[in-house]
Write an enzyme that holds these catalytic residues in place. Structure first.
Site, PDB file in Angstrom:
ATOM      1  N   SER A   2      84.081   9.679 -20.747  1.00  0.00           N
ATOM      2  CA  SER A   2      82.818  10.260 -20.317  1.00  0.00           C
ATOM      3  C   SER A   2      81.750   9.969 -21.349  1.00  0.00           C
ATOM      4  O   SER A   2      82.016   9.917 -22.554  1.00  0.00           O
ATOM      5  CB  SER A   2      82.961  11.781 -20.155  1.00  0.00           C
ATOM      6  OG  SER A   2      81.697  12.391 -19.933  1.00  0.00           O
ATOM      7  N   LYS A  30      87.078  13.755 -24.766  1.00  0.00           N
ATOM      8  CA  LYS A  30      86.694  12.436 -24.271  1.00  0.00           C
ATOM      9  C   LYS A  30      86.347  11.478 -25.416  1.00  0.00           C
ATOM     10  O   LYS A  30      86.543  10.268 -25.308  1.00  0.00           O
ATOM     11  CB  LYS A  30      85.537  12.552 -23.280  1.00  0.00           C
ATOM     12  CG  LYS A  30      85.975  13.162 -21.942  1.00  0.00           C
ATOM     13  CD  LYS A  30      87.120  12.377 -21.307  1.00  0.00           C
ATOM     14  CE  LYS A  30      87.476  12.848 -19.919  1.00  0.00           C
ATOM     15  NZ  LYS A  30      88.558  12.049 -19.288  1.00  0.00           N
ATOM     16  N   THR A  69      81.542  14.948  -7.432  1.00  0.00           N
ATOM     17  CA  THR A  69      82.935  15.179  -7.042  1.00  0.00           C
ATOM     18  C   THR A  69      83.247  16.665  -7.198  1.00  0.00           C
ATOM     19  O   THR A  69      82.423  17.438  -7.696  1.00  0.00           O
ATOM     20  CB  THR A  69      83.918  14.376  -7.921  1.00  0.00           C
ATOM     21  OG1 THR A  69      83.853  14.871  -9.269  1.00  0.00           O
ATOM     22  CG2 THR A  69      83.592  12.889  -7.917  1.00  0.00           C
TER      23      THR A  69
END
Length: 229
Positions: A133, A158, A187
């Site tokens: 990310s 991340k 999402t």
């Protein structure tokens, strides 16, 4: 035919990646923690499914054995499974909160990659993609507006996932390892608040998966190109 395994692929970005790679001719295996959801997704797509919980050694080992028996190799491994950990106020944060997120986002990448290394090494031009990310990018967090969206647990996990891709690339030059930032995609992961479609969010992953062993290694990219570290 290219054999591809995608973890956490029964919905969201993993599902869309599977759909696009199937259309491109890959033999796609959906790795799903919930095997029934995985079967439903695989049936809808025309993919294959294997039970795989990235936090459990036993299911990862069993999944590797299944692919060894059925396919004999893995050409592309996409470490897609991840969790956000939610928003925990810093004053209430505990090591267990961090550990839970790292178990999936960091240790899960190691657990799956290590289990599938023999199958990757059996392929002619193997590639591993780690879905990370931009919230794990030091530049993005400190120099852009996106920094206000990060969290101690998710962002640091991340950052670690990205570094895993880089260090694996250095240690195993015969396998292409790259990290990909999908971007802010709508999402279930972010309650559909993202500004990109799932197709846009999978552009970088699909591009690298189609390049396979002909692609770069040790990079961090998104659909627009290089992401600053």
């Amino acid at each position: 035919m290219t054999t591809t395994l995608i973890t956490g692929a029964n919905k969201g970005l993993g599902y869309e990646t599977a759909r696009r790679l199937l259309a491109a001719g890959h033999d796609v295996w959906i790795g799903a923690r919930d095997v029934e959801r995985g079967r439903a997704a695989a049936a809808a797509l025309g993919a294959r499914v294997v039970q795989l919980d990235v936090t459990e050694d036993a299911t990862v080992a069993a999944a590797a054995e299944t692919l060894r028996a059925e396919a004999g190799r893995v050409d592309v491994l996409i470490n897609n499974a991840g969790i956000s950990g939610g928003r925990v106020p810093v004053a209430e944060l505990t090591a267990d909160h961090v550990r839970t997120v790292y178990e999936t986002n960091v240790f899960g990448v190691v657990r799956v990659t290590q289990a599938f290394l023999p199958l990757l090494q059996a392929a002619e031009a193997p590639a591993v993609i780690v879905v990370t990310s931009g919230l794990g990018s030091f530049h993005q967090v400190t120099e852009t507006e996106w920094g206000r969206y990060g969290s101690i647990t998710y962002s640091s996990s991340k950052s670690a996932a990205t570094m895993l891709a880089v260090q694996y690339a250095r240690a195993l030059p015969d396998i292409r390892f790259n990290a990909v930032d999908p971007g802010y995609t709508a999402t279930d992961f972010n309650r559909r608040q993202g500004t990109q479609t799932v197709e846009e969010g999978t552009d970088a992953v699909v591009r690298l998966a189609l390049l396979g062993g002909a692609g770069p290694t040790g990079t961090l990219t998104d659909r627009d190109g290089t992401v600053p570290w």
